[in-house]
Motif scaffolding. Structure first.
Motif, mmCIF file in Angstrom:
data_model
loop_
_atom_site.group_PDB
_atom_site.id
_atom_site.type_symbol
_atom_site.label_atom_id
_atom_site.label_comp_id
_atom_site.label_asym_id
_atom_site.label_seq_id
_atom_site.Cartn_x
_atom_site.Cartn_y
_atom_site.Cartn_z
ATOM 1 N N ILE A 31 0.828 -1.127 -0.020
ATOM 2 C CA ILE A 31 0.119 0.088 0.007
ATOM 3 C C ILE A 31 0.832 1.662 -0.043
ATOM 4 N N THR A 32 0.606 2.098 -0.914
ATOM 5 C CA THR A 32 0.952 3.574 -0.655
ATOM 6 C C THR A 32 0.204 4.791 -0.240
ATOM 7 N N VAL A 33 0.648 5.556 0.626
ATOM 8 C CA VAL A 33 -0.240 6.239 0.988
ATOM 9 C C VAL A 33 -0.133 7.321 0.877
ATOM 10 N N ALA A 34 -0.614 8.735 -0.356
ATOM 11 C CA ALA A 34 0.252 9.785 -0.999
ATOM 12 C C ALA A 34 -0.491 10.640 -0.113
ATOM 13 N N ASP A 35 -0.191 11.948 0.515
ATOM 14 C CA ASP A 35 -0.663 13.391 0.873
ATOM 15 C C ASP A 35 0.136 13.859 1.411
ATOM 16 N N ASN A 36 0.039 15.155 1.397
ATOM 17 C CA ASN A 36 0.840 16.516 1.342
ATOM 18 C C ASN A 36 1.637 16.433 2.674
ATOM 19 N N ASP A 37 1.196 15.455 3.628
ATOM 20 C CA ASP A 37 1.677 15.626 5.752
ATOM 21 C C ASP A 37 2.621 14.465 5.771
ATOM 22 N N LEU A 38 3.696 14.240 5.898
ATOM 23 C CA LEU A 38 4.636 13.155 5.995
ATOM 24 C C LEU A 38 3.952 12.505 7.078
ATOM 25 N N MET A 39 4.002 13.480 8.561
ATOM 26 C CA MET A 39 4.507 13.013 9.525
ATOM 27 C C MET A 39 2.589 12.679 9.342
ATOM 28 N N LEU A 40 1.405 12.721 9.035
ATOM 29 C CA LEU A 40 0.385 12.694 9.374
ATOM 30 C C LEU A 40 0.416 10.922 8.778
ATOM 31 N N ILE A 41 1.082 10.772 6.971
ATOM 32 C CA ILE A 41 0.948 9.665 6.950
ATOM 33 C C ILE A 41 1.792 8.364 7.767
ATOM 34 N N LYS A 42 2.876 8.802 8.375
ATOM 35 C CA LYS A 42 3.807 8.260 9.515
ATOM 36 C C LYS A 42 3.123 8.001 10.156
ATOM 37 N N SER A 43 2.307 8.838 10.995
ATOM 38 C CA SER A 43 1.650 8.532 12.055
ATOM 39 C C SER A 43 -0.110 6.931 11.590
ATOM 40 N N LYS A 44 0.397 6.658 10.474
ATOM 41 C CA LYS A 44 -1.535 6.199 10.041
ATOM 42 C C LYS A 44 -1.119 4.932 9.537
ATOM 43 N N ILE A 45 0.467 4.778 9.218
ATOM 44 C CA ILE A 45 1.247 3.405 8.753
ATOM 45 C C ILE A 45 2.133 2.714 9.573
ATOM 46 N N GLY A 46 3.038 3.701 10.611
ATOM 47 C CA GLY A 46 3.812 3.443 11.610
ATOM 48 C C GLY A 46 4.926 2.916 10.693
ATOM 49 N N LYS A 47 5.121 1.631 11.429
ATOM 50 C CA LYS A 47 6.224 1.281 10.377
ATOM 51 C C LYS A 47 6.018 0.036 9.861
ATOM 52 N N SER A 48 5.056 -0.496 8.337
ATOM 53 C CA SER A 48 4.447 -1.809 8.442
ATOM 54 C C SER A 48 5.828 -2.014 7.115
ATOM 55 N N TYR A 49 5.467 -2.810 6.953
ATOM 56 C CA TYR A 49 6.264 -3.664 6.422
ATOM 57 C C TYR A 49 5.887 -3.138 4.534
ATOM 58 N N TYR A 50 4.378 -3.454 4.636
ATOM 59 C CA TYR A 50 3.532 -3.768 3.643
ATOM 60 C C TYR A 50 3.397 -1.982 3.293
ATOM 61 N N ALA A 51 3.693 -1.112 3.696
ATOM 62 C CA ALA A 51 3.604 0.353 3.129
ATOM 63 C C ALA A 51 4.467 1.733 3.243
ATOM 64 N N THR A 52 4.099 2.200 2.090
ATOM 65 C CA THR A 52 5.518 3.723 1.846
ATOM 66 C C THR A 52 4.752 4.671 1.695
ATOM 67 N N ALA A 53 5.022 4.905 2.618
ATOM 68 C CA ALA A 53 4.590 7.497 2.484
ATOM 69 C C ALA A 53 5.445 8.325 1.263
ATOM 70 N N ALA A 54 3.981 8.680 0.774
ATOM 71 C CA ALA A 54 4.658 9.260 -0.516
ATOM 72 C C ALA A 54 4.409 10.774 -0.153
ATOM 73 N N ALA A 55 4.896 11.222 0.237
ATOM 74 C CA ALA A 55 3.817 12.768 0.641
ATOM 75 C C ALA A 55 4.628 14.032 -1.142
ATOM 76 N N ILE A 56 3.405 14.373 -1.299
ATOM 77 C CA ILE A 56 3.612 14.930 -2.910
ATOM 78 C C ILE A 56 2.317 15.649 -2.378
ATOM 79 N N ASP A 57 2.809 16.863 -3.670
ATOM 80 C CA ASP A 57 1.770 17.587 -4.228
ATOM 81 C C ASP A 57 0.955 17.101 -5.174
ATOM 82 N N VAL A 58 -0.408 16.892 -4.543
ATOM 83 C CA VAL A 58 -1.559 15.393 -5.444
ATOM 84 C C VAL A 58 -1.025 16.733 -6.341
ATOM 85 N N LYS A 59 -1.373 18.057 -6.602
ATOM 86 C CA LYS A 59 -1.792 18.162 -7.820
ATOM 87 C C LYS A 59 -0.937 18.477 -8.980
#
Length: 441
Positions: A31-59
């Motif tokens: 699972i890749t979670v894309a949002d402009n807030d990296l800390m918010l993504i990390k708070s949701k996915i923790g250290k899961s091996y199955y997830a990647t944080a993508a801090a991006i400008d969606v526009k």
């Protein structure tokens, strides 16, 4: 390994992310979670091996499009205005798309292209819209299969605060997007009652609130949703005398919000300079005032209530009758109000929310008139794993699993009103204590 791309890590995403990560090892997902807030993504996915944080400008297409291109399924929990951008990417790169938002005119324009591409774009796959469609269609099709003739359909849903956390004069706390709360009902409402089409303008929407009894909760107020008649054909109930979809609130909220609307504090078009503007001056700027009276007396006089009334207590609780400066730069009234609500009606860490949904269907079978009531009450765990996050996120997660495992053959622009979607989704929701109780009168 199948890849899931989730756009948006906000309030509604928490339980969806939990579900996707819980299923990832067995289903072989990443699972890749894309949002402009990296800390918010990390708070949701923790250290899961199955997830990647993508801090991006969606526009920004240069970072968004590569993510869409490399995934197998896209889920969007972005603000509604951004869905069309993601939808165009999904069409370009041949990806299925799931979202909880309403079908809008922009996505309708792509309907033929989606169908031609053999893709599934499932909209309205959350709570309301979402669980309401699925549960209603299951009831309607069951009644009709047994020869019942439906004459009345009413459906109610509300995101409320749980009774043990209901401790302010508004009887409300924010469990989802505050902007949606500020703008709710702004386009008025249209529905059918006893064969007559009823249109309710925004300025009267909340002062007409009526009440309904909910088992175990007592009286809740309701106001009709935007255009109920949009769904008569979809539900195959276009000829019945009464058809209405409505929102539930505790009665005090509707009374207070009616006052907010009358004071003109929800406009989202014109901006004003709020630096050095006090809340009391902002609140009274659309009404005629007497300089010899206080802000609360002027507002009470305008609303036709006592300055010691519940309505004035509600407005004072929001802090919009005091002399504090707003200092938010250029803002619309809706922007100021959103800021106020987020500060004063926020959920505390220990607070719990509650979702209530109720369908009332009247039908005739074998010359006997029957009224069926079907209701669901879902409690949140805390201010993160809310009932709202559960009921919006889990239908999306369950459908993602069905699509990725090849159990859904549906294509085109759809909402979840067909048995191949609602039967398995409602069945799995029961494992999470999201279930309906039925009674007949």
């Amino acid at each position: 390994m199948k890849h899931v791309l989730l756009f948006g890590a906000g309030k509604s995403a928490t339980v969806l992310i939990d579900y996707l990560l819980a299923n990832a090892p067995r289903q072989k997902w990443h699972i890749t979670v894309a949002d402009n807030d990296l800390m918010l993504i990390k708070s949701k996915i923790g250290k899961s091996y199955y997830a990647t944080a993508a801090a991006i400008d969606v526009k920004d297409p240069s970072v968004r499009q590569p993510l869409v291109k490399e995934t197998d399924l896209v889920i969007s929990l972005l603000p509604p205005a951004l869905h069309i951008t993601v939808a165009r990417d999904c069409l370009q790169f041949g990806k299925n798309l799931l979202t909880a938002s309403y079908v809008d005119p922009e996505i309708r324009q792509l309907e033929k292209e989606i169908e031609a591409a053999g893709l599934l774009f499932m909209y309205e796959m959350g709570l309301d819209p979402g669980i309401d469609h699925m549960s209603a269609m299951k009831l309607i099709q069951s009644i009709e299969k047994k020869g019942g003739q439906i004459s009345c359909f009413r459906s109610y849903c509300g995101g409320l605060i749980s009774p043990e956390s209901n401790d302010n004069p508004w009887q409300y706390k924010i469990s989802w997007n505050a902007r949606n709360i500020v703008l709710a009902g702004s386009s008025g409402a249209i529905y059918r009652e006893k064969g007559k089409v009823k249109e309710v303008p925004y300025e009267h929407l909340f002062d007409q609130s009526k009440t309904i009894q909910v088992p175990g909760l007592g009286k809740l107020a309701w106001y009709p949703n935007r255009d109920s008649l949009n769904y008569t054909d979809i539900y195959n109930l276009s000829n019945i005398p009464t058809f209405m979809r409505a929102t539930l609130r505790y009665p005090d909220f509707c009374e207070g919000w009616s006052a907010i609307v009358k004071l003109g504090l929800t406009d989202d078009k014109e901006k004003q300079q709020t630096d050095k503007l006090s809340y009391s001056d902002w609140t009274t700027r659309h009404i005629t005032t007497d300089p010899s009276l206080s802000a609360e007396d002027n507002v009470a006089q305008f609303l036709g209530v006592s300055s010691k009334s519940k309505l004035i207590r509600q407005l004072k609780f929001l802090g919009i009758l005091n002399g504090d400066l707003i200092n938010l730069g250029e803002q619309t009234d809706a922007g100021v109000l959103q800021h106020v609500l987020e500060a004063r009606l926020r959920m505390e860490p220990s607070d719990k929310d509650m979702i209530v949904m109720l369908h009332e269907i009247e039908f005739e079978r074998r010359n006997m008139s029957t009224k069926l009531s079907s209701y669901m009450i879902v409690q949140g765990e805390d201010n993160l794993r809310t009932a709202m996050a559960k009921t919006v996120g889990l239908p999306l997660g369950i459908l993602a699993k069905l699509v990725l495992s090849g159990q859904v053959s549906l294509t085109g622009l759809q909402i979840p009103v067909m048995p191949e979607i609602y039967n398995p989704v409602l069945r799995e929701l029961e494992e999470f204590d999201i279930r309906f109780e039925e009674s007949f009168d």
